[in-house]
Design a protein around this motif. Structure first.
Motif, mmCIF file in Angstrom:
data_model
loop_
_atom_site.group_PDB
_atom_site.id
_atom_site.type_symbol
_atom_site.label_atom_id
_atom_site.label_comp_id
_atom_site.label_asym_id
_atom_site.label_seq_id
_atom_site.Cartn_x
_atom_site.Cartn_y
_atom_site.Cartn_z
ATOM 1 N N TYR A 43 8.595 5.139 1.967
ATOM 2 C CA TYR A 43 7.706 5.985 0.931
ATOM 3 C C TYR A 43 6.931 5.044 0.168
ATOM 4 O O TYR A 43 7.098 3.679 -0.284
ATOM 5 C CB TYR A 43 8.823 6.699 -0.023
ATOM 6 C CG TYR A 43 9.798 7.726 0.669
ATOM 7 C CD1 TYR A 43 9.297 9.185 0.864
ATOM 8 C CD2 TYR A 43 10.784 7.088 1.288
ATOM 9 C CE1 TYR A 43 10.410 9.911 1.286
ATOM 10 C CE2 TYR A 43 11.757 7.990 1.898
ATOM 11 C CZ TYR A 43 11.387 9.448 2.004
ATOM 12 O OH TYR A 43 12.573 10.454 2.335
ATOM 13 N N LEU A 44 5.604 5.435 -0.192
ATOM 14 C CA LEU A 44 4.825 5.080 -1.000
ATOM 15 C C LEU A 44 5.063 5.523 -2.358
ATOM 16 O O LEU A 44 4.968 6.783 -2.577
ATOM 17 C CB LEU A 44 3.306 5.146 -0.680
ATOM 18 C CG LEU A 44 2.332 4.814 -1.719
ATOM 19 C CD1 LEU A 44 2.371 3.053 -1.697
ATOM 20 C CD2 LEU A 44 0.850 5.105 -1.283
ATOM 21 N N ALA A 45 5.510 4.734 -3.406
ATOM 22 C CA ALA A 45 5.733 4.978 -4.803
ATOM 23 C C ALA A 45 4.540 4.540 -5.766
ATOM 24 O O ALA A 45 4.351 3.252 -5.608
ATOM 25 C CB ALA A 45 6.947 4.642 -5.307
ATOM 26 N N VAL A 46 3.978 5.187 -6.536
ATOM 27 C CA VAL A 46 2.880 4.823 -7.330
ATOM 28 C C VAL A 46 3.082 5.165 -8.756
ATOM 29 O O VAL A 46 3.462 6.384 -9.168
ATOM 30 C CB VAL A 46 1.583 5.698 -7.000
ATOM 31 C CG1 VAL A 46 0.539 5.221 -7.962
ATOM 32 C CG2 VAL A 46 1.218 5.418 -5.461
ATOM 33 N N GLY A 47 3.172 4.357 -9.442
ATOM 34 C CA GLY A 47 3.684 4.386 -11.059
ATOM 35 C C GLY A 47 2.306 4.997 -11.672
ATOM 36 O O GLY A 47 1.232 5.099 -11.297
ATOM 37 N N SER A 48 2.768 5.403 -12.957
ATOM 38 C CA SER A 48 1.560 5.936 -13.794
ATOM 39 C C SER A 48 0.513 4.945 -14.042
ATOM 40 O O SER A 48 -0.662 5.482 -14.564
ATOM 41 C CB SER A 48 2.220 6.535 -15.166
ATOM 42 O OG SER A 48 2.932 5.332 -15.769
ATOM 43 N N ASN A 49 0.686 3.834 -13.944
ATOM 44 C CA ASN A 49 -0.427 2.713 -14.243
ATOM 45 C C ASN A 49 -0.834 2.246 -13.255
ATOM 46 O O ASN A 49 -1.826 1.248 -13.132
ATOM 47 C CB ASN A 49 0.215 1.471 -15.031
ATOM 48 C CG ASN A 49 1.461 0.847 -14.033
ATOM 49 O OD1 ASN A 49 1.800 1.355 -13.235
ATOM 50 N ND2 ASN A 49 1.718 -0.397 -14.463
#
Length: 327
Positions: A43-49
């Motif tokens: 999975y690609l996980a992208v943070g709020s920043n």
């Protein structure tokens, strides 16, 4: 009512997001999307920043559970040694992996920071050299690593004999003559490798075929996907790159030459290790066939049916490389 007993389940993306947000100290909540389903779920996980991460959920495989404890310890050692790899990110509690329970049983998850850089190109000699250099640096660093408690040894039992048994037990290869060919090739290969007697032992990447890396702006190959690694034959770790150049209809060795030249610029290769790497091309192919055969019930016989056609490649490689030593 049907009684279901799943071989493999796919987790909801929202559940992956919850697990990451709960266990890792990242900037804000992450949003995930699945990149790959199969040998593992990625999975690609992208943070709020905007920070990007990769979360790998290990597949339950015929070999047994994923050896994430040894894998993440080795990756940490490599990072501390200055070898360019994708290092695991610790949880809030300092653990390098998580374990959860799916309907089919325990599965392990590891979070990595996503790598910058581009994908390697199949015909780029510079990329081949970058892979060779990083593998040599990795093997140098491995000399100071003790894989205590490793679940798997990349020996002939693990890489050749058990995969051959999985092929046989799967029923995919129906032709008795083809099964006999596979068994005879495997027996000759094992005998030839055993005859060397003094092959180098190291901690292997296990899947260094040239594409489990990103090429940085500085031209470095940054390695990832150590899931099939473990203590094993150095010659096998070298052979995977060669195998990728000559299997499945490919016939180019120019990238292999670039890879080996770059490796040797960092670390010498003994004549026996180099010669054995040619034999391990067969071992690698049988290992892959066994991996697919073990998934026949999950993926379906048509998806793995190519296995029954691969004896010709193995016979041709054996004849071309070792004809003077077969009889």
């Amino acid at each position: 009512m049907l009684d279901f007993d799943p071989l493999y389940s796919t987790q909801q993306v929202e559940a992956i997001e919850r697990s990451i947000n709960q266990h890792y100290s990242l900037t804000g909540p992450v949003s995930c999307q699945m990149l790959q389903r199969g040998l593992n779920d990625v999975y690609l996980a992208v943070g709020s920043n905007g920070e990007r991460y990769v979360f790998r959920l290990s597949h339950r495989r015929a070999r047994g559970p994923a050896d994430v404890k040894t894998e993440t310890a080795f990756l940490t050692h490599l990072t501390q040694s200055g070898v360019p790899v994708a290092a695991p990110i610790p949880t809030r509690d300092g653990a390098l992996f998580l374990q959860g329970y799916a309907p089919e049983g325990a599965r392990e998850g590891v979070l990595f920071r996503a790598l910058d850089g581009r994908k390697p190109q199949a015909t780029d000699a510079g990329d081949a050299r970058a892979n060779g250099k990083t593998l040599a640096l990795m093997h140098n660093a491995a000399e100071a690593f003790s894989p205590d408690g490793a679940l798997y040894r990349l020996d002939l039992e693990h890489l050749l004999h058990r995969p051959l048994a999985r092929i046989r037990d799967s029923g995919i290869v129906e032709d008795a003559d083809v099964r006999s060919d596979l068994e005879q090739i495997a027996a000759r290969t094992a005998m030839a490798i055993d005859a060397f007697g003094n092959l180098t032992w190291t901690y292997c990447h296990g899947d260094c075929h040239g594409f489990n890396a990103r090429i940085s702006d500085a031209g470095e190959a940054v390695f990832f996907d150590f899931d099939d690694g473990g203590p094993g034959y150095l010659a096998y770790d070298l052979s995977v790159f060669l195998w990728a150049q000559v299997s499945f209809g490919r016939s180019s060795t120019a990238m292999w030459d670039a890879f080996i030249d770059s490796y040797r610029a960092v670390r010498p290769i003994t004549p026996d290790d180099f010669e054995a790497a040619l034999r391990f091309v067969i071992v690698r192919h049988v290992w892959l066939m066994g991996e697919y055969a073990s998934r026949a019930q999950e993926w379906g016989s048509e998806t793995v049916g190519w296995i029954a056609r691969e004896a010709d490649f193995l016979k041709t490689w054996e004849m071309e490389q070792f004809v003077d030593r077969l009889f």
